[in-house]
Design a protein around this motif. Structure first.
Motif: not given
Length: 499
Positions: A471-484
Motif C-alpha cells: 500500500x502507499x500509505x493508508x496503513x490501518x486500512x491496508x491490513x488484510x483479511x483472511x481471504x487476502x
C-alpha cells in the motif's frame, strides 16, 4: 464493550428513526419531524455539500451510501435494506428481488432481508454467514450493531480542527463483533495510537532538496495498526494506549469504535496532545518517519502495576507489545507475563529501540516471538556490538523462544524447532509501512486458533500477510483479511518452480 461517544449515539438514533417508512432520502430529511441537525452538521456532510454545491440534506445520502459500502457484510446488508440505500442496484444479483429488498415499507424490507439472509450474504461474497435472525430478533441487537457501526464511521469522518486538515474517511472496514461466540481468541495490544500525516512522494528528498507529493491524515501508530490488523482477522481485540483530550484523540476513539476494538484501556490524558507522526512514503513503498510526541501521554497512561490491567493481560490468549512506552512500563509488562502461571503468547516488536536494552535481558525468557528488522533486532544488543548474522542466536541464548527477522516482504525464523527462510512470494513494492503490523497480527491469529506454538506454515502465513499489505500509505486500512492472505498463499503455490 467498545465505548461510544455521545455524537455516535446521537447519529445512530437518527439513522434508526430514519429507517422507518421508505428509508433515507433528501426529501425525507427536509420534511421529517425528527431532529436531524446532528447529522446535517457533521463535518463530512458539510464538506460534501460544499464540494458538490448542494444542500446538506442532498449530501447525506451519497455520504451514508459510501460509508455503508465499507461495513462488514452483515452490517452492510442491514443498513442497505433498512435505509433503502440501493447498494445492490448497480450489480443486480441473480435471484434477488430488489423491489422487495427496497420496498416502500420497512416491515416488508425486514421480512425479505431475513427470508433471503443466506442468499444476500452469498451475493455480496461474505466469508462467513451468521444464522438468519427472525424479524423480531433483527430489530434488537443486529440493527443496533449495524447502525452503531455506520454512525461511528460518520462521526470518525471529521475535521482535524487543530490544524485545519481533514480526516479522510477510512475505507474497507471489516468490523469484528466483540460478543460473537465465533471469535477464536482474545488479543491485547500494547502500543501507540497516533495521527499519521501521510506524505506520498516520488522519492525522499536529500538535504536542501524538495519533491512534490500528496498529503492525507489518518489514524495510525504501531499499537493501533496491530489492533486493526488483528480485528480484521476476526479476533477479539483490546488496545492499551493513551491519547490526548483533543479532537485528534476523539477521532482515534471513534475510529477504534468503528473497528469494534475494545477501548476500555485507552486512557484519555487531560491537557495532553495526541501524538502525531509524519510518514513519507515513496512510490516503491519505502518510508521515513518523524515523530512528534507529548511526554505526558504515557505518564498519564495505565500503570502496569494496576491489578485490573494485569487481570486483562492474563485473560488474553496473546499479547502484542511494542516498545513505544517508557522502558519502566516495558519491563513491568515483561515481568507481569513472566510471573503468570499460564501466560498468554507474547509477541514483541522492539521498536522504537530502547537506549539500554541490557536492562530487559532478565525478562526476555517471557518473550515467545521477537519480531523485527535486522536493524531493530541488532539494537537489542549492547551498545558497540558489531552487527552480524549471529544476532538471532544471541537473542535466543537470552531466553527468547523464537526470533523473526522481517526484511521487506521476507522473513527468517530461528528457534529450537523452526529454521526457515521465507522469501518466495511475488511482490510489486520494496516495502510497505504496514507490513510489520500485519505480520504480528497474523502470527497471533495462528497462535490463538491453533492453540500451539507456531510452525513453519504459520510463519509462512504471517509472511503472506505482509505481502498482502502492499500500500502507499493508508496503513490501518491496508491490513488484510483472511481471504487476502489465503490468496497470496495460493498465488505463491501456483508459481512455476524457480520463478
Amino acid at each position: 464493550m467498545v465505548q461510544q461517544d455521545s455524537r455516535t449515539v446521537a447519529i445512530r438514533n437518527i439513522l434508526t428513526r430514519l429507517s422507518k417508512r421508505s428509508g433515507l432520502s433528501a426529501d425525507r430529511l427536509r420534511t421529517t419531524e425528527i431532529d436531524v441537525a446532528p447529522l446535517l452538521d457533521l463535518p463530512v456532510i458539510q464538506e460534501r455539500a460544499q464540494q458538490d454545491g448542494k444542500s446538506p440534506q442532498e449530501a447525506v445520502l451519497p455520504v451514508v451510501t459510501e460509508l455503508a459500502r465499507q461495513l462488514d457484510p452483515t452490517n452492510r446488508l442491514i443498513a442497505d435494506a433498512e435505509l433503502s440505500l440501493g447498494l445492490l442496484r448497480e450489480k443486480h444479483p441473480a435471484g434477488i428481488d430488489l423491489a422487495r429488498l427496497y420496498a416502500a415499507d420497512l416491515g416488508e424490507r425486514r421480512e425479505y432481508l431475513t427470508a433471503q439472509w443466506r442468499s444476500l450474504h452469498e451475493a455480496i461474497g461474505a466469508e462467513s454467514i451468521p444464522d438468519a435472525p427472525s424479524v423480531r430478533s433483527l430489530r434488537a441487537t443486529p440493527e443496533r450493531r449495524a447502525f452503531t457501526a455506520l454512525a461511528g464511521r460518520l462521526a470518525a469522518a471529521s475535521t482535524y480542527s487543530l490544524s485545519n486538515y481533514r480526516f479522510t474517511p477510512e475505507p474497507k472496514v471489516r468490523i469484528a463483533l466483540p460478543d460473537s461466540p465465533s471469535h477464536p481468541g482474545v488479543v491485547t495490544v500494547i502500543g501507540s495510537a497516533v495521527i499519521d500525516h501521510i506524505y506520498r512522494v516520488h522519492n525522499i528528498p536529500s538535504a536542501g532538496k524538495s519533491t512534490p507529493g500528496n498529503f492525507e491524515v489518518h489514524a495510525g501508530g504501531k499499537g493501533l495498526n496491530r489492533a486493526v490488523a488483528a480485528a480484521r482477522l476476526g479476533l477479539r481485540v483490546r488496545l492499551v494506549s493513551a491519547v490526548g483530550d483533543d479532537d485528534a484523540g476523539r477521532h482515534i476513539l471513534n475510529y477504534l469504535a468503528a473497528e469494534n476494538i475494545d477501548t476500555d484501556l485507552v486512557t484519555v490524558v487531560p491537557e495532553a496532545q495526541t501524538n502525531v507522526t509524519a510518514v513519507m512514503i515513496t512510490s516503491t513503498g519505502v518510508s521515513s518517519k518523524i515523530g512528534c510526541e507529548d511526554d505526558r501521554l504515557w505518564q498519564g497512561a495505565h500503570d502496569m502495576r494496576d491489578p485490573r490491567l494485569r487481570d486483562e493481560l492474563e485473560s488474553s490468549d496473546a499479547i502484542l507489545l511494542t516498545f513505544e512506552q517508557p522502558a519502566d512500563a516495558i519491563r513491568r509488562v515483561l515481568a507481569a507475563v513472566r510471573g503468570m502461571t499460564h501466560p498468554p503468547a507474547l509477541v514483541v516488536h522492539p521498536s522504537p529501540p530502547v537506549e539500554s536494552p541490557q536492562y530487559l535481558y532478565e525478562y526476555l525468557d517471557a518473550v515467545d516471538y521477537l519480531v523485527g528488522t535486522p536493524w531493530e533486532l541488532h539494537r537489542m544488543m549492547p551498545v558497540g556490538s558489531a552487527a552480524g548474522p549471529d544476532d538471532a542466536q544471541r537473542l535466543l541464548s537470552l531466553g527468547v523462544r523464537a526470533v523473526c527477522l522481517t526484511d521487506g516482504f521476507r522473513c527468517t525464523v530461528r528457534s529450537a524447532d523452526v529454521n526457515a527462510d521465507i522469501s518466495d512470494f511475488p511482490v510489486a513494492l520494496e516495502d510497505s509501512p504496514g507490513a510489520a503490523a500485519a505480520f504480528s497480527a497474523a502470527l497471533a491469529y495462528q497462535l490463538v486458533t491453533a492453540r500451539r506454538p507456531a510452525d513453519e506454515p504459520a510463519f509462512r502465513w504471517a509472511t503472506a500477510a505482509m505481502v498482502a499489505t502492499q500500500s502507499f500509505g493508508d496503513i490501518p486500512n491496508a491490513m488484510p483479511s483472511i481471504r487476502d492472505i489465503d490468496r497470496i498463499i495460493q498465488l505463491a503455490g501456483e508459481r512455476p518452480a524457480g520463478a
